[in-house]
Design an enzyme around this catalytic site. Structure first.
Site, mmCIF file in Angstrom:
data_model
loop_
_atom_site.group_PDB
_atom_site.id
_atom_site.type_symbol
_atom_site.label_atom_id
_atom_site.label_comp_id
_atom_site.label_asym_id
_atom_site.label_seq_id
_atom_site.Cartn_x
_atom_site.Cartn_y
_atom_site.Cartn_z
ATOM 1 N N PHE A 174 2.333 5.883 -3.788
ATOM 2 C CA PHE A 174 1.181 5.912 -2.864
ATOM 3 C C PHE A 174 1.388 6.877 -1.697
ATOM 4 C CE2 PHE A 174 1.371 1.713 -4.891
ATOM 5 C CZ PHE A 174 0.241 1.828 -5.670
ATOM 6 N N ARG A 175 2.250 7.858 -1.892
ATOM 7 C CA ARG A 175 2.506 8.904 -0.872
ATOM 8 C C ARG A 175 3.168 8.357 0.394
ATOM 9 N NH1 ARG A 175 0.772 13.552 -2.789
ATOM 10 N NH2 ARG A 175 -0.667 13.443 -4.513
ATOM 11 N N TRP A 176 3.858 7.216 0.246
ATOM 12 C CA TRP A 176 4.644 6.684 1.371
ATOM 13 C C TRP A 176 6.047 7.301 1.286
ATOM 14 C CZ3 TRP A 176 3.719 0.984 3.107
ATOM 15 C CH2 TRP A 176 2.335 0.717 3.142
ATOM 16 N N HIS A 177 6.068 8.618 1.280
ATOM 17 C CA HIS A 177 7.325 9.320 1.014
ATOM 18 C C HIS A 177 8.317 9.157 2.164
ATOM 19 C CE1 HIS A 177 4.797 11.017 -2.036
ATOM 20 N NE2 HIS A 177 4.094 11.732 -1.185
#
Ligand SMILES: Cc1cc2nc3c(=O)[nH]c(=O)nc-3n(C[C@H](O)[C@H](O)[C@H](O)COP(=O)(O)O)c2cc1C
Length: 197
Positions: A174-177
């Site tokens: 979810f692009r919570w990189h």
């Protein structure tokens, strides 16, 4: 602060060796090298990383090429690696130095003979009106050097990017990189901070 090594060059080497084990990656050592154009406009191309150690990241090229002229004017570069199967990106910035003649000679000597001939025949980045001209030049160098070791052309050699800043990016759902930026504080130590994704 993270599970990364406190020395970003060692951390790079860990990820790089993981990338080299992935069979589907034909060029784990391919990196985008960005330079500053003589007109100030950024310029990028892929080059192969030939060596990385405490001193920095080394690549080889024609010093009279477009990138060579750019580096002569602005001796700084940014390197970019993305190993998609691992979900890892590494960004590197630093000053660029030419490597010693001895290092360039040693690497040139390991190259396949036809690559060595190519280095003599290619006026990299300059106008080539017809491919046949390049091939004819290559043939004449093959004749010139037949039966002997091929010396390194004086205009061909290595550069080393001495990292000043290195950022490690780890893909998360979810692009919570995760992002960790290392900045060199002196020759031997680095500060690190986490960045928002
Ligand atoms: C996978 C790959 C690897 C490459 N490796 C090199 C390299 O190690 N050295 C090099 O001079 N050019 C290499 N090239 C070619 C460069 O991308 C570029 O076309 C060339 O160096 C001229 O760049 P310039 O006009 O900006 O100087 C490679 C290209 C690709 C796609």
């Amino acid at each position: 602060m993270s599970s990364l090594h406190s020395d970003p060059i060692l951390q790079f080497q860990l990820w790089f060796s993981e990338a080299k084990k992935i069979k589907s990656l034909q060029y784990p050592h391919a990196m985008t090298v960005s330079t500053v154009g003589v007109d100030g406009v950024p310029d990028s191309r892929i080059l192969l990383l030939k060596e990385v150690d405490d001193r920095g990241f080394m690549f080889f090229t024609n010093k009279d090429s477009q990138k060579g002229l750019q580096l002569a004017k602005h001796p700084f570069a940014a390197l970019l690696f993305f190993w998609e199967p691992l979900g890892y990106q590494v960004r590197i910035q630093g000053r660029v130095e030419e490597v010693s003649d001895a290092e360039s000679d040693a690497y040139f000597a390991t190259r396949p003979r036809l690559s060595q001939i190519g280095s003599w025949a290619s006026e990299q980045s300059r106008l080539l009106p017809d491919r046949a001209i390049f091939e004819q030049k290559a043939e004449s160098f093959e004749v010139q050097f037949s039966g002997q070791d091929i010396p390194r052309p004086s205009y061909w050699g290595g550069y080393r990017v001495i990292p000043q800043k290195m950022e490690f990016w780890i893909e998360r759902p979810f692009r919570w990189h995760d992002r960790f930026e290392f900045t060199r504080t002196d020759n031997a130590s680095w500060s690190v901070r986490r960045l928002y994704p």
